[in-house]
Each structure stands twice: as structure tokens, then as C-alpha cells.
Write a protein that holds these residues in place. Structure first.
Motif, PDB file in Angstrom:
ATOM      1  N   GLY A 551     -29.011  19.870  20.310  1.00  0.00           N
ATOM      2  CA  GLY A 551     -29.511  20.965  19.616  1.00  0.00           C
ATOM      3  C   GLY A 551     -30.735  21.071  19.149  1.00  0.00           C
ATOM      4  N   ARG A 552     -31.482  22.293  18.869  1.00  0.00           N
ATOM      5  CA  ARG A 552     -32.547  22.021  18.401  1.00  0.00           C
ATOM      6  C   ARG A 552     -32.845  22.114  16.885  1.00  0.00           C
ATOM      7  NH1 ARG A 552     -35.572  26.929  19.683  1.00  0.00           N
ATOM      8  NH2 ARG A 552     -36.660  27.093  17.647  1.00  0.00           N
ATOM      9  N   ILE A 553     -33.485  21.450  16.265  1.00  0.00           N
ATOM     10  CA  ILE A 553     -34.150  21.211  14.964  1.00  0.00           C
ATOM     11  C   ILE A 553     -35.118  22.389  14.619  1.00  0.00           C
ATOM     12  CG2 ILE A 553     -34.756  19.964  13.006  1.00  0.00           C
ATOM     13  CD1 ILE A 553     -32.231  18.879  14.337  1.00  0.00           C
ATOM     14  N   THR A 602     -28.600   7.166  11.081  1.00  0.00           N
ATOM     15  CA  THR A 602     -28.964   8.246  10.438  1.00  0.00           C
ATOM     16  C   THR A 602     -29.079   9.317  11.493  1.00  0.00           C
ATOM     17  OG1 THR A 602     -31.357   7.584  10.804  1.00  0.00           O
ATOM     18  CG2 THR A 602     -30.428   6.940   8.522  1.00  0.00           C
ATOM     19  N   ARG A 603     -29.119  10.432  10.994  1.00  0.00           N
ATOM     20  CA  ARG A 603     -29.331  11.683  11.687  1.00  0.00           C
ATOM     21  C   ARG A 603     -30.226  12.622  11.357  1.00  0.00           C
ATOM     22  NH1 ARG A 603     -23.565  14.538  12.090  1.00  0.00           N
ATOM     23  NH2 ARG A 603     -24.882  16.126  13.429  1.00  0.00           N
ATOM     24  N   LEU A 604     -31.258  13.372  12.118  1.00  0.00           N
ATOM     25  CA  LEU A 604     -32.077  14.204  11.856  1.00  0.00           C
ATOM     26  C   LEU A 604     -31.390  15.698  11.766  1.00  0.00           C
ATOM     27  CD1 LEU A 604     -35.192  14.835  11.070  1.00  0.00           C
ATOM     28  CD2 LEU A 604     -35.245  15.485  13.530  1.00  0.00           C
ATOM     29  N   THR A 605     -31.655  16.287  10.914  1.00  0.00           N
ATOM     30  CA  THR A 605     -30.925  17.789  10.549  1.00  0.00           C
ATOM     31  C   THR A 605     -31.913  18.798   9.544  1.00  0.00           C
ATOM     32  OG1 THR A 605     -29.025  18.731   9.625  1.00  0.00           O
ATOM     33  CG2 THR A 605     -29.831  17.010   8.374  1.00  0.00           C
ATOM     34  N   ASN A 606     -31.614  20.047   9.723  1.00  0.00           N
ATOM     35  CA  ASN A 606     -32.357  21.121   8.970  1.00  0.00           C
ATOM     36  C   ASN A 606     -31.351  20.898   7.833  1.00  0.00           C
ATOM     37  OD1 ASN A 606     -32.858  22.957  11.744  1.00  0.00           O
ATOM     38  ND2 ASN A 606     -34.399  22.358  10.267  1.00  0.00           N
ATOM     39  N   ALA A 607     -31.965  20.089   6.955  1.00  0.00           N
ATOM     40  CA  ALA A 607     -31.180  19.990   5.698  1.00  0.00           C
ATOM     41  C   ALA A 607     -31.054  21.284   4.744  1.00  0.00           C
ATOM     42  CB  ALA A 607     -31.850  18.831   4.956  1.00  0.00           C
ATOM     43  N   GLY A 608     -31.543  22.294   4.818  1.00  0.00           N
ATOM     44  CA  GLY A 608     -31.535  23.502   4.087  1.00  0.00           C
ATOM     45  C   GLY A 608     -32.798  23.775   3.349  1.00  0.00           C
ATOM     46  N   CYS A 645     -24.733  20.701   5.173  1.00  0.00           N
ATOM     47  CA  CYS A 645     -24.093  19.509   5.852  1.00  0.00           C
ATOM     48  C   CYS A 645     -24.196  19.535   7.222  1.00  0.00           C
ATOM     49  CB  CYS A 645     -22.776  19.221   5.214  1.00  0.00           C
ATOM     50  SG  CYS A 645     -22.022  17.672   5.556  1.00  0.00           S
ATOM     51  N   PRO A 646     -24.871  18.755   7.912  1.00  0.00           N
ATOM     52  CA  PRO A 646     -24.639  18.669   9.439  1.00  0.00           C
ATOM     53  C   PRO A 646     -23.276  18.507   9.855  1.00  0.00           C
ATOM     54  CG  PRO A 646     -25.364  16.573   8.885  1.00  0.00           C
ATOM     55  CD  PRO A 646     -25.600  17.237   7.582  1.00  0.00           C
ATOM     56  N   PRO A 647     -22.862  19.412  11.165  1.00  0.00           N
ATOM     57  CA  PRO A 647     -21.786  19.272  11.729  1.00  0.00           C
ATOM     58  C   PRO A 647     -21.166  18.174  12.030  1.00  0.00           C
ATOM     59  CG  PRO A 647     -23.192  21.102  12.851  1.00  0.00           C
ATOM     60  CD  PRO A 647     -23.944  20.209  11.886  1.00  0.00           C
ATOM     61  N   GLY A 648     -19.987  17.853  11.815  1.00  0.00           N
ATOM     62  CA  GLY A 648     -19.283  16.523  12.302  1.00  0.00           C
ATOM     63  C   GLY A 648     -19.653  15.440  11.471  1.00  0.00           C
TER      64      GLY A 648
END
Length: 776
Positions: A551-553, A602-608, A645-648
Motif C-alpha cells: 500500500g501507499r505511504i 523494520t517497516r516504513l509507515t505513516n506514523a501519525g 500503529c501499523p496494521p498487523g
């Protein structure tokens, strides 16, 4: 004299007079081609910057900027971006195991990620060319005229990957007469540096320079497995610059450079190990004879850490003077190759036992990978030349990159053994045990294409009152293809099963700024600025990528506010600049620790949402013609407003993270500097003393707020003494770094709840050196 006595004697001889400090926080002389300077050679000079795409006096620019001159960098033995953070209070540097995993932060904000589908938040620009990856500019500084650190989002003129700030590096231009220099340096630890440059006119309207360097260092740690030094390097490179002015109105600048780095580090040394059945029975005994504490630098690896980088590029800048405006075109191509290898189990004897029960997780893990990165950039802009009611900068920008990655992780475990079980553990040995090796190989390519149009307008309502407005529109496309082949149908430590995917995302966004600037007097300027920041979309393309990562960030967007006061006092011998700032970032792009079969990834995520606020002070004071002080101080409160929190996620992320500090964001940081030409009145010679004091408060390294992933506050004191001939032709310098022998780390990485890894820099111990230079 023993080395210890030598270091002590040199430290004492220098420390007696150096009770203040002096690395480098503001440029003391203007660039050769920009403007004349006023004031003494030890401060009080006019500082000319190109932070807004034109030559301006630093005190007239409504942006918070720190400036470091090339001479100051050389005096302080600051040779790369990873040391620059010691000289600019609002800048921090995150050193990874390899250069590709390094990152810069300004005011506590930066992008830390192993993904190839994301860009840094701090943009690095060298001679007008944007370097798309932080790892591209980790080589030694070469022939630097000055470094300008623009703090906060720079939405209008520098664009989408400047959402936290810009590091603008300007190299020296060839002189109008033939000349150059040769210098050589030696420092304890067998660190050696050689540099040479020659330049001057080649003919009418034509001048050129050629600069080269070589440096090497054995390292500050040892691999006890084989006795080899680690955390050392060998670097070399060359840069050529050709400037042609065929007619008065046209200037053409051609630059080409090449550098090669071979680093045997930075190594993941093991710091604190926490009690657990596995650690007590397997991990801690395996690491003997390492001293497992916060000061450990040594490793016990059967695979030496190693990184190799090759950087090269060419650029052509054409400036055409149209009279009322200057038209500029900058065309550039750059290539970067990086190879890395590391020992992922951090031991030399794994696997030691059958991988079951207490020994579950006793595996050998080795990583090897490389990347090839190419970028092409084209900027075309026009800037008004003369002071007038409406002054403007406008332009178009094109940016295209391609990164090709290969990564391999090999994991070996012992599944059975005929050796007798002792204390519940069954040892393994070749010939008596069954070993199973699994591996994962990933090939992935990431492409980015970006177009933008930008402009900034300054309206001079009166001689003292100005309004500024800027805007930038950006279109981005990020695409990728990814294939991972695994020898196992299920996940094993640090490797997910087979996976393949491809995709792309598009996005567009606006950034810009608006503000007011008022001259309270000829020497006092006040400004207020609002900036809208934009950092383009991203994809989480990395070795352990799986379906949930496709999915997109979303783009990272920010709203920033800054109030500033820039002053020149006491007949312009003192400059004192103050800035107060606040910025809020939505869809903050950040790394989050996760697990794959028990191994941390590590995972890249939209952290908020995160925010940063604070106050910054910069000062320079030419107290006499021979004595100057300078430095800066900042208070920064950079924290997480609301973490998503990122899904999963396999690692728990609770609301307790909210309100906690961002990683690599010390609350207090400051520098104090001193340069003093000693009044010794030795005919034909000058003796100069310089010294520096840098302080940084407690720093958290983990966004998950691991209570052990921090560095407590520390101060570093350096000093140097230079003897030079009055004509500045010859000089000899003695330098002592970290006089008090203060240990610190620049990274602590939690390995789940099992242990802490850490990275210890070169400057985390006292060392001395000597530099000799000849100018001609």
C-alpha cells in the motif's frame, strides 16, 4: 615517551589557554566571488549565503540558517556529514551499519528508513545539485567553501524532499591567479589524510581547479574473532571544476567528481544484554571475552562488517546575465554504488546448539547486498538581479531516479546432533551434527519521477518593510517491482517466504511560504514566516516486503511557523540571531520495529502526527581584531503527538508512545567557539589557538521508547594550536579531539527485549594529531 604520556602532555599544553571553545558555527569570511567582507579576520565579517538561490547577506535572509566555513571544518578535523552535527546544534546524524542506512535530522525531524521507496526529509544540495539519498554524501568533504544549514521546511525553493531542512554545500571556485595547496595530517590510531589542490586561469575567460584527497584510519575497535580492526576506512576522491566566461554576460561552470570509500564498519557492537534463558545459556557465553557494557566497541563476528561506496557525477551550470535578471540552468547526472555485508547473529560460533528449547534462535545469520542508484536532475530558474519593488525567483525542476537493489540473507541452524546433552543443551559440531541452511534473495527496482514549478516573490513595500510569498507545485510518481525467493515455504528468522509484487503510485502537492520582514534599524531585522511543507508519497520496498507493504505511504505534510530576530551590534562586531519555531507534521513517514520469526526488522509507515517547537540562538563576536567567539544554542521539543500503529504489527505499540520524544532529537544542544591570535609578536610568524565545546542532552534513539535505547547528555571539548608564517604560506597545527576522553554512542538499537546494539564514533575517545600545510 609513551603514547599515554604524549597524549596527556599535548592535552595539557593546549588546555591551559583554551578555556572557551571553537569548532565552527558561522562563516567568518564571504566566498571569494560573492561579496567583499568587512570586519576582522577573526569575526565580524559579512557572511554571504545563497540559501534563497541568490547571493545575500545572512543577516538579510528571513530564514534561520547556520553557516560553517570550510576553513573552520579543516581546523576542527570535521571531514564528513557524520561529524557536522557536532558543529550545528539543530542537526543530528543517524549512522547506520552502512552508509545507505544513514540519515540526517533537523529540529528533531528526519526520515529513518531502510526502504528504497522513500526520500530523506533533509535535502542535501552540493553546488546546486540535489543528492537524492543521504548515503550519497557520506564521503569526505572536498574543497568546501561553506556549508549552509537551512532549518525548518523549505517548501518553495528547494521542494518536496526538504520538509525538515536543507544542507547546502558550496565548493570553492578556482582563483584568478595560479595557486593551490598541499596538506597532510596524522592522528593517533593511524589515521592519515592527504589533500592537494591546484587552480587558476587557463586563458582568457577560462579558469579551472583540480582537487584530490586520500584518507585512511585503522579503526577504533577490534573483532576478537580474528584480531582485525573495525570501524576504520580508506577513502579517496577527486573533483574538477572548470569555469568559462566566453562573454561578460555568460558564465558556464562544469563540475565532475569521483570518490571511492571502503569502510570496515560501523560495526554493531553489543552493549547491554538482558537476562533470559537463551542469553544466559547461549548468547552471553558466546560473546566472551567481550565486556558487555555501554562502552563496548569490540565485536565477535565470523563475518567482518564491510561497506564499499562509489560516487560519481557531472554537472553543468549556465548563468546568463539578462541585466534585470539572471537565468540559470543546472543539469546533473549522478551515480552511486553501494555494497554492504554484516553479521546478523553478532557472534562467531553460531549455531552452537541444537535449535530447540532454550537454544531456540541459536542461528547463524549473514547479510550481503548491493545497490546501484542513478539520478538525473534539471533545474531552470530566473532570479531578479537588482533591488527593486518586486524581487523574484521562479523556476522549473525535473528529477528522475532509479535504484536497483539485491539483498541476500543466509540463515543456518543445527537441527540434530549425536553429541551428549549437557545442562539441557545439545552442542553441535561438524561431523556430529545436522545443519540446515536457508536463504532469501530479493531483487527489486524502485523508480521516482518528479516535476515541479516554483517561485518566490519579495515585495519591498518600503526600504524597511517587505512581504514574502512563495509557492511550489509538485507531481510525483513512484513505481517498483519486487521478487524475493526463499528456500523455505514458511518464515525463518529475518526472512519471509517467497513474494513478488509490482506497482506504482502518483501524487501531487502544494508547498510554499508567506511572511513579513521588517528592518527595525540598519542592524536589526525582524521576520515572521509561515511555511507549508510537502514530502512526496513513498512505498515500503524492502527485503522483507510482503502483501501488507504494497500500500501507499501518504505524503508527509507540515505547517511551520517561525519568528526571528537578526541583529548586528557594537559596530557590527557582534551578530546575535534568535529564532522561535513550531512545526506540525501529518502522515509522518517513519520506521517501526517489527518481527519476522523472532528477528527484529523494520517497516516504513505513516506514523501519525508529530511536532517540533523550540528556540535557537546563533552568535558571533569579534571581541578584538585577534579574538573572536561564536556558537549557538537550541532548545527543541520534538515529540510524537499521536502514533498510528501499523496494521498487523508484531511489536506492541501502545498509546504510551504519544507525547514521547522523537528519536535523535536532544532537547538541549549547544556549541561555543573561540579563535585567538596569541599576542606573541614573533617576527614572521602567527600563533593561533582555537578550541570548541559541544554539549548535547539526553537523546532517545528508538521511536518505540525502549528505556535502554538512549545516550545520556555529554560534552565534547576540542582544542588546536596553529603556527603559520605571516604570509600564510606554511602552517603547522596540533589538534586534540575530545580532551576529557568522553565516551558516547551515536546509535543504540534494541534487538527486541534481548539486548542492545550500539555504534561508537571515531570522536568518542581522546586522540591527538598534527597537520602540515603549504599554500602556493
Amino acid at each position: 615517551m609513551t603514547m599515554t604520556k604524549y597524549r596527556l602532555a599535548l592535552a595539557l599544553s593546549t588546555a591551559g589557554a583554551a578555556m572557551l571553545a571553537a569548532p565552527a558555527h558561522a562563516q567568518e569570511t564571504a566566498p571569494q566571488d560573492s561579496a567583499e567582507t568587512n570586519g576582522s579576520a577573526f569575526g565580524g565579517a559579512e557572511i554571504i549565503v545563497t540559501a534563497q538561490k541568490r547571493a545575500q547577506n545572512l543577516q538579510d535572509v528571513p530564514v534561520a540558517i547556520s553557516v560553517v566555513s570550510g576553513d573552520q571544518l579543516e581546523r576542527a578535523n570535521v571531514n564528513s556529514a557524520e561529524q557536522l552535527f557536532q558543529r550545528v546544534p539543530t542537526l543530528t546524524f543517524r549512522k547506520g551499519n552502512t552508509n545507505k542506512d544513514s540519515a540526517l535530522s533537523i529540529r528533531g525531524v528526519g526520515t529513518i528508513s531502510f526502504s528504497s521507496g522513500v526520500e530523506p526529509s533533509v535535502s542535501t544540495v552540493i553546488d546546486g545539485v540535489v543528492y537524492a539519498r543521504t548515503g550519497q554524501q557520506t564521503s569526505d568533504f572536498l574543497d568546501v567553501e561553506r556549508i549552509e544549514v537551512l532549518r525548518g521546511p523549505q517548501g518553495s525553493l528547494f521542494g518536496k524532499n526538504a520538509s525538515a531542512g536543507v544542507i547546502n554545500i558550496v565548493s570553492r571556485e578556482p582563483g584568478d591567479t595560479l595557486g593551490g595547496y598541499v596538506d597532510a595530517a596524522w592522528y593517533e590510531g593511524n589515521e592519515m589524510r592527504l589533500r592537494a589542490s591546484v587552480g587558476g586561469p587557463l586563458g582568457e575567460g577560462l579558469k579551472a581547479s583540480l582537487t584530490g584527497f586520500w584518507s585512511q584510519y585503522d579503526g577504533n575497535a577490534r573483532n576478537v574473532f580474528n584480531g582485525r580492526k573495525v570501524n576504520g576506512y580508506e577513502h579517496w576522491g577527486v573533483r574538477g571544476k572548470l569555469i568559462a566566461e566566453p562573454v561578460d554576460a555568460v558564465k558556464v561552470t562544469l563540475i565532475a567528481d569521483y570518490s571511492k570509500n571502503s569502510d570496515n564498519g560501523y560495526a554493531d557492537s553489543i552493549g547491554t544484554v538482558f537476562s533470559s534463558p537463551f542469553n544466559n545459556a547461549v548468547f552471553i557465553p558466546s560473546l566472551a571475552p567481550l565486556t558487555l557494557d555501554g562502552k563496548n566497541k569490540d565485536i565477535d563476528n565470523d563475518l567482518d562488517p564491510y561497506t564499499k561506496d562509489k560516487n560519481s557525477g557531472v554537472s553543468a551550470q549556465i548563468d546568463v546575465d539578462l541585466g534585470a535578471a539572471t537565468l540559470t540552468s543546472i543539469t546533473a547526472y549522478r551515480h552511486w554504488y553501494n555494497y554492504q555485508q554484516r553479521d546478523g547473529d553478532f557472534r562467531s560460533d553460531a549455531p552452537k546448539y541444537v535449535n530447540t528449547g532454550t537454544a531456540s534462535g541459536d542461528v547463524l545469520s549473514h547479510d550481503r547486498g548491493d545497490l546501484k542508484f542513478d539520478q538525473f536532475t534539471q533545474e531552470l530558474r530566473i532570479a531578479s538581479s537588482n533591488p527593486q519593488f518586486l524581487e523574484y525567483v521562479a523556476g522549473l525542476y525535473f528529477y528522475k531516479t532509479k535504484e536497483v537493489d539485491y539483498f541476500n540473507r543466509t540463515v543456518t541452524s543445527c537441527t540434530a546432533s549425536t553429541l551428549p546433552t549437557v545442562g539441557g543443551l545439545t552442542p553441535c559440531a561438524p561431523g556430529s551434527s545436522t545443519y540446515v541452511t536457508n536463504q532469501g534473495d530479493a531483487d527489486f527496482t524502485t523508480r521516482l519521477t518528479s516535476y515541479s514549478a516554483f517561485g518566490q516573490l519579495t515585495a519591498n513595500f518600503t526600504d524597511a518593510f517587505r512581504g514574502i510569498v512563495g509557492l511550489r507545485y509538485t507531481e510525483d510518481k513512484v513505481s517498483y517491482d519486487f521478487v524475493r525467493d526463499s528456500s523455505s515455504l514458511t518464515a525463518f528468522p529475518g526472512v519471509n517466504p517467497d513474494f513478488a509484487a509490482e506497482g506504482s503510485i502518483k501524487e501531487n502537492g502544494w508547498s510554499g511560504n508567506a511572511g513579513l520582514q521588517y528592518d527595525l534599524s540598519d542592524d536589526v531585522m525582524a521576520y515572521g514566516m509561515y511555511t507549508r511543507g510537502y514530502k512526496g508519497p513513498a512505498l515500503n520496498v524492502f527485503f522483507n516486503m510482503q502483501a501488507r507493504d504494497t500500500g501507499r505511504i501518504d505524503p508527509e505534510k507540515s505547517n511551520a511557523y517561525e519568528l526571528g530576530l537578526k541583529t548586528r551590534l557594537f559596530d557590527r562586531r557582534v551578530t546575535l540571531n534568535i529564532a522561535a519555531f513550531y512545526a506540525k507534521y501529518d502522515n509522518y513517514q517513519a520506521n517501526f520495529l517489527d518481527l519476522v520469526a523472532g528477528q527484529v526488522v523494520t517497516r516504513l509507515t505513516n506514523a501519525g502526527t508529530v511536532s517540533t517547537r523550540g528556540i535557537e540562538v546563533d552568535f558571533n563576536a569579534a571581541l578584538t581584531d585577534d579574538f573572536s567567539l561564536g556558537g549557538g544554542f537550541n532548545y527543541t521539543d520534538a515529540h510524537i503527538n499521536q502514533f498510528i500503529c501499523p496494521p498487523g504489527a508484531a511489536v506492541t505499540c501502545a498509546d504510551a508512545i504519544n507525547g514521547k520524544p522523537l528519536p535523535f532529537a536532544p532537547k538541549y544542544k549547544g556549541t561555543v567557539t573561540m579563535d585567538w591570535r596569541l599576542p606573541l609578536n614573533i617576527e614572521g610568524f602567527h600563533v593561533d589557538l582555537n578550541s570548541s565545546l559541544v554539549y548535547q542532552s539526553r537523546t532517545q534513539f528508538d521511536i518505540n521508547q525502549n528505556p535502554n535505547a538512549f545516550q545520556k547528555g555529554y560534552a565534547i571539548w576540542d582544542a588546536g594550536l596553529t603556527v603559520s608564517t605571516a604570509d600564510d604560506k606554511y602552517s603547522l597545527s596540533l589538534i586534540v579531539k575530545n580532551l576529557t576522553d568522553k565516551h558516547f554512542v551515536i546509535q543504540r538499537i534494541p534487538n527486541g527485549t534481548s539486548f542492545m546494539r550500539q555504534i561508537t564514533p571515531r570522536d568518542a575517545e581522546r586522540y591527538a594529531g598534527v597537520t602540515a600545510r603549504m599554500n602556493f
